[in-house]
Design a protein around this motif. Structure first.
Motif, PDB file in Angstrom:
ATOM      1  N   LEU A 132       0.835  -1.198   0.000  1.00 38.44           N
ATOM      2  CA  LEU A 132       0.000   0.000   0.000  1.00 38.44           C
ATOM      3  C   LEU A 132       0.872   1.251   0.000  1.00 38.44           C
ATOM      4  N   LYS A 133       1.894   1.260   0.853  1.00 34.34           N
ATOM      5  CA  LYS A 133       2.788   2.420   0.972  1.00 34.34           C
ATOM      6  C   LYS A 133       3.624   2.617  -0.286  1.00 34.34           C
ATOM      7  N   ASP A 134       4.196   1.533  -0.813  1.00 34.62           N
ATOM      8  CA  ASP A 134       5.111   1.644  -1.955  1.00 34.62           C
ATOM      9  C   ASP A 134       4.388   1.906  -3.278  1.00 34.62           C
ATOM     10  N   SER A 135       3.211   1.327  -3.437  1.00 35.90           N
ATOM     11  CA  SER A 135       2.498   1.455  -4.712  1.00 35.90           C
ATOM     12  C   SER A 135       1.552   2.649  -4.748  1.00 35.90           C
ATOM     13  N   GLY A 136       1.070   3.047  -3.588  1.00 37.38           N
ATOM     14  CA  GLY A 136       0.080   4.117  -3.551  1.00 37.38           C
ATOM     15  C   GLY A 136      -1.290   3.650  -4.007  1.00 37.38           C
ATOM     16  N   ILE A 137      -1.456   2.336  -4.133  1.00 35.38           N
ATOM     17  CA  ILE A 137      -2.712   1.746  -4.597  1.00 35.38           C
ATOM     18  C   ILE A 137      -3.527   1.282  -3.393  1.00 35.38           C
ATOM     19  N   GLU A 138      -4.793   1.654  -3.353  1.00 38.36           N
ATOM     20  CA  GLU A 138      -5.656   1.308  -2.228  1.00 38.36           C
ATOM     21  C   GLU A 138      -5.967  -0.196  -2.227  1.00 38.36           C
ATOM     22  N   TYR A 139      -6.272  -0.701  -1.037  1.00 34.25           N
ATOM     23  CA  TYR A 139      -6.539  -2.129  -0.897  1.00 34.25           C
ATOM     24  C   TYR A 139      -7.692  -2.607  -1.780  1.00 34.25           C
ATOM     25  N   ASP A 140      -8.737  -1.800  -1.918  1.00 38.20           N
ATOM     26  CA  ASP A 140      -9.881  -2.254  -2.701  1.00 38.20           C
ATOM     27  C   ASP A 140      -9.615  -2.194  -4.200  1.00 38.20           C
ATOM     28  N   ASP A 141      -8.429  -1.739  -4.585  1.00 37.11           N
ATOM     29  CA  ASP A 141      -8.007  -1.762  -5.989  1.00 37.11           C
ATOM     30  C   ASP A 141      -7.013  -2.898  -6.243  1.00 37.11           C
ATOM     31  N   MET A 142      -6.939  -3.829  -5.295  1.00 34.38           N
ATOM     32  CA  MET A 142      -6.016  -4.971  -5.407  1.00 34.38           C
ATOM     33  C   MET A 142      -6.792  -6.282  -5.463  1.00 34.38           C
ATOM     34  N   ILE A 143      -6.148  -7.294  -6.032  1.00 27.56           N
ATOM     35  CA  ILE A 143      -6.643  -8.668  -5.981  1.00 27.56           C
ATOM     36  C   ILE A 143      -5.469  -9.542  -5.576  1.00 27.56           C
ATOM     37  N   PHE A 144      -5.719 -10.571  -4.760  1.00 23.66           N
ATOM     38  CA  PHE A 144      -4.654 -11.379  -4.179  1.00 23.66           C
ATOM     39  C   PHE A 144      -4.933 -12.859  -4.365  1.00 23.66           C
ATOM     40  N   PHE A 145      -3.931 -13.594  -4.891  1.00 22.32           N
ATOM     41  CA  PHE A 145      -4.033 -15.040  -5.086  1.00 22.32           C
ATOM     42  C   PHE A 145      -3.061 -15.747  -4.135  1.00 22.32           C
ATOM     43  N   ASP A 146      -3.585 -16.694  -3.334  1.00 22.55           N
ATOM     44  CA  ASP A 146      -2.741 -17.359  -2.333  1.00 22.55           C
ATOM     45  C   ASP A 146      -3.294 -18.750  -2.027  1.00 22.55           C
ATOM     46  N   ASP A 147      -2.396 -19.685  -1.699  1.00 21.29           N
ATOM     47  CA  ASP A 147      -2.816 -21.053  -1.383  1.00 21.29           C
ATOM     48  C   ASP A 147      -3.110 -21.249   0.098  1.00 21.29           C
ATOM     49  N   GLY A 148      -2.873 -20.235   0.932  1.00 17.59           N
ATOM     50  CA  GLY A 148      -3.106 -20.362   2.367  1.00 17.59           C
ATOM     51  C   GLY A 148      -4.388 -19.671   2.789  1.00 17.59           C
ATOM     52  N   ARG A 149      -5.349 -20.432   3.293  1.00 10.97           N
ATOM     53  CA  ARG A 149      -6.623 -19.836   3.688  1.00 10.97           C
ATOM     54  C   ARG A 149      -6.435 -18.835   4.827  1.00 10.97           C
ATOM     55  N   TYR A 150      -5.473 -19.111   5.720  1.00 12.30           N
ATOM     56  CA  TYR A 150      -5.202 -18.183   6.821  1.00 12.30           C
ATOM     57  C   TYR A 150      -4.703 -16.840   6.281  1.00 12.30           C
ATOM     58  N   ASN A 151      -4.005 -16.876   5.146  1.00 11.88           N
ATOM     59  CA  ASN A 151      -3.533 -15.628   4.532  1.00 11.88           C
ATOM     60  C   ASN A 151      -4.686 -14.844   3.907  1.00 11.88           C
ATOM     61  N   THR A 152      -5.527 -15.550   3.146  1.00 19.77           N
ATOM     62  CA  THR A 152      -6.644 -14.853   2.506  1.00 19.77           C
ATOM     63  C   THR A 152      -7.637 -14.346   3.542  1.00 19.77           C
ATOM     64  N   ASP A 153      -7.814 -15.089   4.619  1.00 18.54           N
ATOM     65  CA  ASP A 153      -8.742 -14.666   5.664  1.00 18.54           C
ATOM     66  C   ASP A 153      -8.308 -13.345   6.302  1.00 18.54           C
ATOM     67  N   GLU A 154      -6.990 -13.199   6.534  1.00 22.63           N
ATOM     68  CA  GLU A 154      -6.530 -11.975   7.193  1.00 22.63           C
ATOM     69  C   GLU A 154      -6.448 -10.799   6.226  1.00 22.63           C
ATOM     70  N   ILE A 155      -6.130 -11.080   4.959  1.00 25.93           N
ATOM     71  CA  ILE A 155      -5.994  -9.978   3.994  1.00 25.93           C
ATOM     72  C   ILE A 155      -7.340  -9.475   3.498  1.00 25.93           C
ATOM     73  N   GLU A 156      -8.348 -10.337   3.426  1.00 24.30           N
ATOM     74  CA  GLU A 156      -9.655  -9.864   2.983  1.00 24.30           C
ATOM     75  C   GLU A 156     -10.228  -8.832   3.954  1.00 24.30           C
ATOM     76  N   GLU A 157      -9.779  -8.866   5.206  1.00 27.95           N
ATOM     77  CA  GLU A 157     -10.262  -7.895   6.182  1.00 27.95           C
ATOM     78  C   GLU A 157      -9.790  -6.477   5.847  1.00 27.95           C
ATOM     79  N   LEU A 158      -8.760  -6.375   5.030  1.00 22.04           N
ATOM     80  CA  LEU A 158      -8.272  -5.059   4.611  1.00 22.04           C
ATOM     81  C   LEU A 158      -9.135  -4.465   3.504  1.00 22.04           C
ATOM     82  N   GLY A 159      -9.934  -5.313   2.861  1.00 21.27           N
ATOM     83  CA  GLY A 159     -10.744  -4.855   1.730  1.00 21.27           C
ATOM     84  C   GLY A 159     -10.212  -5.333   0.402  1.00 21.27           C
ATOM     85  N   VAL A 160      -9.249  -6.274   0.441  1.00 22.99           N
ATOM     86  CA  VAL A 160      -8.675  -6.847  -0.780  1.00 22.99           C
ATOM     87  C   VAL A 160      -9.509  -8.056  -1.195  1.00 22.99           C
TER      88      VAL A 160
END
Length: 218
Positions: A132-160
């Protein structure tokens, strides 16, 4: 769900050359596409190896992951989108060396394609705060692909918008993630309301989506 891409992958998922072909307006595409590395982009996971891996021999890309990266480079609709890596691997040096060696398309390596790389053992929250800091791109303008459900669970709380791919990235999950992101963005645009959207797409949701698509064809 199979790890490898389906037969006929060169034509893309469900008959389209690129996932983005299903998106009419580029303003509804994510501005930052973030990939985990181990068991999302490549296999096996780096910690399973005992020496610096040789690409093509000790480690390989999931076919759908390579196809997604080719699409991000080749399709002009993605011109306004950047690519990032968010990996918790402890084999940091190996990951960076591999990214410099793995050629994706037209002489471009992964290192050339990824504008931002957060590769170090920590929480994905720290990775995304840095992105977020380096790109200047807001969380809701991102999409994230990951094989760990614990990772997606915590990152979706940011609005990704997170796409859970437990067996590596597949053509289906790549296209479904891109089209679902566009659908959500269009809905927000049509309503005239800003709303952070948190949603982890699962293989079960993909299966339901495919059934609905099949019904439309009949």
């Amino acid at each position: 769900m199979a790890c490898a891409a389906a037969k006929g992958e060169e034509k893309g998922f469900m008959g389209t050359k690129y996932a983005v072909d299903s998106v009419d307006d580029v303003k509804f595409l994510p501005k930052l596409v973030v990939f985990d590395l181990d068991n999302t982009v490549w296999t096996p996971e780096l910690y399973e190896l005992y020496r610096m891996p040789e690409y093509g021999k000790d480690i390989k890309l999931f076919p759908a992951a390579k196809a997604a990266l080719v699409e991000l480079v080749k399709n002009p609709k993605w011109k306004g989108t950047k690519v990032a890596a968010a990996s918790r691997t402890t084999c940091v040096d190996w990951a960076y060396k591999l990214m410099k060696k793995v050629e994706i398309v037209d002489g471009k390596t992964m290192a050339d394609i990824f504008s931002f790389t957060e590769i170090y053992p920590t929480t994905k929250l720290k990775h995304f705060r840095a992105l977020l800091k380096d790109s200047g791109i807001e969380y809701d303008d991102m999409i994230f692909f990951d094989d760990g459900r614990y990772n997606t669970d915590e990152i979706e709380e940011l609005g990704v918008l997170c796409v859970y791919n437990p067996y590596g990235l597949t053509d289906g999950l790549w296209k479904y993630g891109v089209t679902e992101y566009a659908r959500i963005k269009k809905k927000m645009s049509d309503s005239g309301k800003y709303k952070k959207t948190c949603l982890t797409l699962t293989p079960g949701m993909l299966k339901k989506h495919l059934k609905e698509e099949e019904k439309k064809k009949k």
